[in-house]
Each structure stands twice: as C-alpha cells, then as structure tokens.
Scaffold this motif. Structure first.
Motif, PDB file in Angstrom:
ATOM      1  N   MET A   2       0.723  -1.183  -0.142  1.00 19.54           N
ATOM      2  CA  MET A   2       0.301  -0.024   0.459  1.00 19.54           C
ATOM      3  C   MET A   2       0.858   1.142  -0.055  1.00 19.54           C
ATOM      4  O   MET A   2       0.124   2.613  -0.221  1.00 19.54           O
ATOM      5  N   VAL A   3       1.782   1.083   0.770  1.00 19.72           N
ATOM      6  CA  VAL A   3       2.832   1.986   0.420  1.00 19.72           C
ATOM      7  C   VAL A   3       3.761   2.493  -0.680  1.00 19.72           C
ATOM      8  O   VAL A   3       3.754   3.737  -0.734  1.00 19.72           O
ATOM      9  N   ASN A   4       3.184   1.387  -1.333  1.00 15.20           N
ATOM     10  CA  ASN A   4       4.357   1.750  -2.447  1.00 15.20           C
ATOM     11  C   ASN A   4       2.989   2.173  -3.958  1.00 15.20           C
ATOM     12  O   ASN A   4       3.574   3.128  -4.611  1.00 15.20           O
ATOM     13  N   GLN A   5       1.793   2.480  -3.520  1.00 19.10           N
ATOM     14  CA  GLN A   5       0.674   3.186  -4.344  1.00 19.10           C
ATOM     15  C   GLN A   5       0.587   4.454  -3.300  1.00 19.10           C
ATOM     16  O   GLN A   5       0.530   5.486  -4.006  1.00 19.10           O
ATOM     17  N   ILE A   6       0.521   5.079  -2.135  1.00 17.01           N
ATOM     18  CA  ILE A   6       0.930   6.141  -1.480  1.00 17.01           C
ATOM     19  C   ILE A   6       1.887   6.615  -1.823  1.00 17.01           C
ATOM     20  O   ILE A   6       1.208   8.260  -2.229  1.00 17.01           O
ATOM     21  N   ARG A   7       3.498   6.658  -1.916  1.00 17.17           N
ATOM     22  CA  ARG A   7       4.090   7.306  -2.162  1.00 17.17           C
ATOM     23  C   ARG A   7       4.400   7.851  -3.835  1.00 17.17           C
ATOM     24  O   ARG A   7       4.309   9.729  -3.491  1.00 17.17           O
ATOM     25  N   PRO A   8       3.911   7.195  -4.841  1.00 20.32           N
ATOM     26  CA  PRO A   8       3.970   7.707  -6.066  1.00 20.32           C
ATOM     27  C   PRO A   8       2.798   9.440  -6.108  1.00 20.32           C
ATOM     28  O   PRO A   8       3.022  10.460  -6.921  1.00 20.32           O
ATOM     29  N   ALA A   9       1.278   8.759  -5.130  1.00 18.96           N
ATOM     30  CA  ALA A   9       0.518  10.200  -5.173  1.00 18.96           C
ATOM     31  C   ALA A   9       0.718  11.326  -4.640  1.00 18.96           C
ATOM     32  O   ALA A   9       0.300  11.968  -5.408  1.00 18.96           O
ATOM     33  N   LEU A  10       0.903  11.032  -3.362  1.00 16.23           N
ATOM     34  CA  LEU A  10       1.751  12.437  -2.266  1.00 16.23           C
ATOM     35  C   LEU A  10       3.382  12.669  -3.480  1.00 16.23           C
ATOM     36  O   LEU A  10       3.244  13.639  -3.250  1.00 16.23           O
ATOM     37  N   VAL A  11       4.203  11.826  -4.325  1.00 10.24           N
ATOM     38  CA  VAL A  11       4.894  12.581  -4.552  1.00 10.24           C
ATOM     39  C   VAL A  11       4.362  13.647  -5.701  1.00 10.24           C
ATOM     40  O   VAL A  11       4.591  14.867  -5.930  1.00 10.24           O
ATOM     41  N   MET A  12       3.524  12.748  -6.366  1.00 16.87           N
ATOM     42  CA  MET A  12       3.172  13.766  -7.745  1.00 16.87           C
ATOM     43  C   MET A  12       1.489  15.371  -7.118  1.00 16.87           C
ATOM     44  O   MET A  12       1.796  16.058  -7.300  1.00 16.87           O
ATOM     45  N   ILE A  13       1.345  14.748  -6.123  1.00 17.85           N
ATOM     46  CA  ILE A  13       0.440  16.009  -5.336  1.00 17.85           C
ATOM     47  C   ILE A  13       1.188  17.339  -5.006  1.00 17.85           C
ATOM     48  O   ILE A  13       1.019  18.329  -5.074  1.00 17.85           O
ATOM     49  N   ALA A  14       2.636  16.973  -4.367  1.00 20.38           N
ATOM     50  CA  ALA A  14       3.426  18.318  -4.117  1.00 20.38           C
ATOM     51  C   ALA A  14       4.254  18.119  -5.394  1.00 20.38           C
ATOM     52  O   ALA A  14       4.357  19.682  -5.617  1.00 20.38           O
ATOM     53  N   LEU A  15       4.880  16.927  -6.138  1.00 21.74           N
ATOM     54  CA  LEU A  15       4.885  18.013  -7.513  1.00 21.74           C
ATOM     55  C   LEU A  15       4.530  19.421  -8.638  1.00 21.74           C
ATOM     56  O   LEU A  15       4.077  20.045  -8.936  1.00 21.74           O
ATOM     57  N   PHE A  16       3.200  18.467  -8.958  1.00 20.84           N
ATOM     58  CA  PHE A  16       1.835  19.933  -9.180  1.00 20.84           C
ATOM     59  C   PHE A  16       1.728  20.883  -8.207  1.00 20.84           C
ATOM     60  O   PHE A  16       0.982  22.386  -8.567  1.00 20.84           O
ATOM     61  N   THR A  17       1.278  20.489  -6.815  1.00 20.29           N
ATOM     62  CA  THR A  17       1.373  21.830  -6.241  1.00 20.29           C
ATOM     63  C   THR A  17       2.270  22.737  -6.615  1.00 20.29           C
ATOM     64  O   THR A  17       2.497  23.738  -6.005  1.00 20.29           O
ATOM     65  N   LEU A  18       3.210  22.313  -6.309  1.00 15.21           N
ATOM     66  CA  LEU A  18       4.919  23.547  -6.341  1.00 15.21           C
ATOM     67  C   LEU A  18       4.723  24.267  -7.738  1.00 15.21           C
ATOM     68  O   LEU A  18       4.770  25.058  -8.075  1.00 15.21           O
ATOM     69  N   LEU A  19       4.947  23.471  -8.977  1.00 13.50           N
ATOM     70  CA  LEU A  19       4.837  23.889 -10.060  1.00 13.50           C
ATOM     71  C   LEU A  19       3.396  24.253 -10.772  1.00 13.50           C
ATOM     72  O   LEU A  19       3.338  25.699 -11.434  1.00 13.50           O
TER      73      LEU A  19
END
Length: 193
Positions: free
Chosen positions: A1-18
C-alpha cells in the motif's frame, strides 16, 4: 500500500509546486514586465502619489462639480467585496421604485432631456467605471455651473475622454468617470465655498 501512496503524494507535491506556485509566479512576473500598470490594478495616483482609485472600478462621486457614475448595486455603493448585480427582476417593485426615484431626480436636474438607460440602471458587476456619452452630456450643464465653466468647456473635456468602441466596432462609446473628473479638476479648480 505504501508503494501506491508514495507516488500519489509525490505527484501532489510536484503539481502543487508547479501549478500552485511556479506557474502563478511566472505569469505574475510576465504581467508585471509587459503590463505593469494593469498588473497593479490600473491604479490612478494624485499629484502627491496617493492612490485616488482605479480606472477599472467605479467610485462614488456625489458633488455637483463632478460627473456622477451609474447607480451601484454592489454592497454599500461601489464596494468591490459586494460586486454583483442586484438580481432584481424587471417587474420587481423595489427595482421599479428605485428607477422611478432616480428618473425623477434626473428630470429635475435636466428638464425635457431624454434620460439614458445607464443613468438609472446598474451594471452587471455594480462597479462599472464608465458611463455613456449621452449620460455625461446630460450632466455637463450641472458640472459647468458648479465649476463656473461653460457647458461647452465641460463638454470638450467629456469629448476628449470619450473612448470609442474596441477595434472600432466592439461595444459602445464610453466615458470613464474617474479619468474625466480628474481632467475637469486639472482644467479649473472649483470656486471657493
């Protein structure tokens, strides 16, 4: 489950910054470089540098020596926080009474003159900074009398501050109330009270 949540959190952080930080800052910077006055709200400053208003937002002028703007339904009169129309339908008794009251006052000021629609109706936002040339001309005798000028002098200032339709065919001619009143102030100081 952590393997699925980590990419989602990274994408949220990346798109929030971008998209939430970098893109708005880039657009704001480009606007400041290309259109500095408009990017800062088209603020109009007096001779001493104080802000007198914005050429994009209507302001109340009640003195006889000034052109009066359209009626405002925005909050307590030209309050940008309450920007919106009145949402009163054409058969609403409150709207009918307000228009009648305004029309009676204008007929007393300019007997026998046709009253332009924008003299008694609000704009969609309630903050329209412009009036029609016909409404400005209707007010010219009052402004001239209050300033000790001729109606022709006041009408000349109105004519010089009348903007034509965008690209010559989009919209109607208009007179910016704030800018015209500033031009009238520059033309002649009001008589001492």
């Amino acid at each position: 489950m952590v393997n699925q949540i980590r990419p989602a959190l990274v994408m949220i952080a990346l798109f929030t910054l971008l998209l939430g930080l970098a893109y708005p800052l880039a657009i704001t910077g480009a606007a400041q470089l290309a259109f500095p006055s408009q990017a800062d709200g088209s603020l109009v400053r007096g001779p001493d540098g104080t802000v007198q208003g914005s050429s994009l937002i209507g302001q109340p002028f009640a003195e006889a020596r000034y052109l009066h703007p359209r009626p405002s339904a925005a909050g307590d009169g030209y309050n940008a926080a309450g920007s919106s129309g009145s949402n009163l339908g054409p058969l609403n008794p409150d709207l009918i009474e307000r228009v009648k009251t305004d029309a009676v006052a204008l007929r007393a000021e300019a007997p026998g003159q046709a009253i332009p629609a924008d003299a008694v109706t609000t704009s969609a936002s309630g903050l329209d900074p412009d009036i029609s040339p016909a409404y400005a001309a209707l007010q010219a005798p009052r402004v001239a009398a209050a300033r000790g000028l001729t109606t022709a002098q006041v009408q000349g200032v109105i004519d010089r501050n009348t903007k034509g339709p965008l690209l010559g065919f989009i919209g109607q001619p208009s007179v910016n109330v704030l800018m015209t009143n500033r031009a009238l102030d520059a033309l002649a100081q009001p008589p001492a009270a």
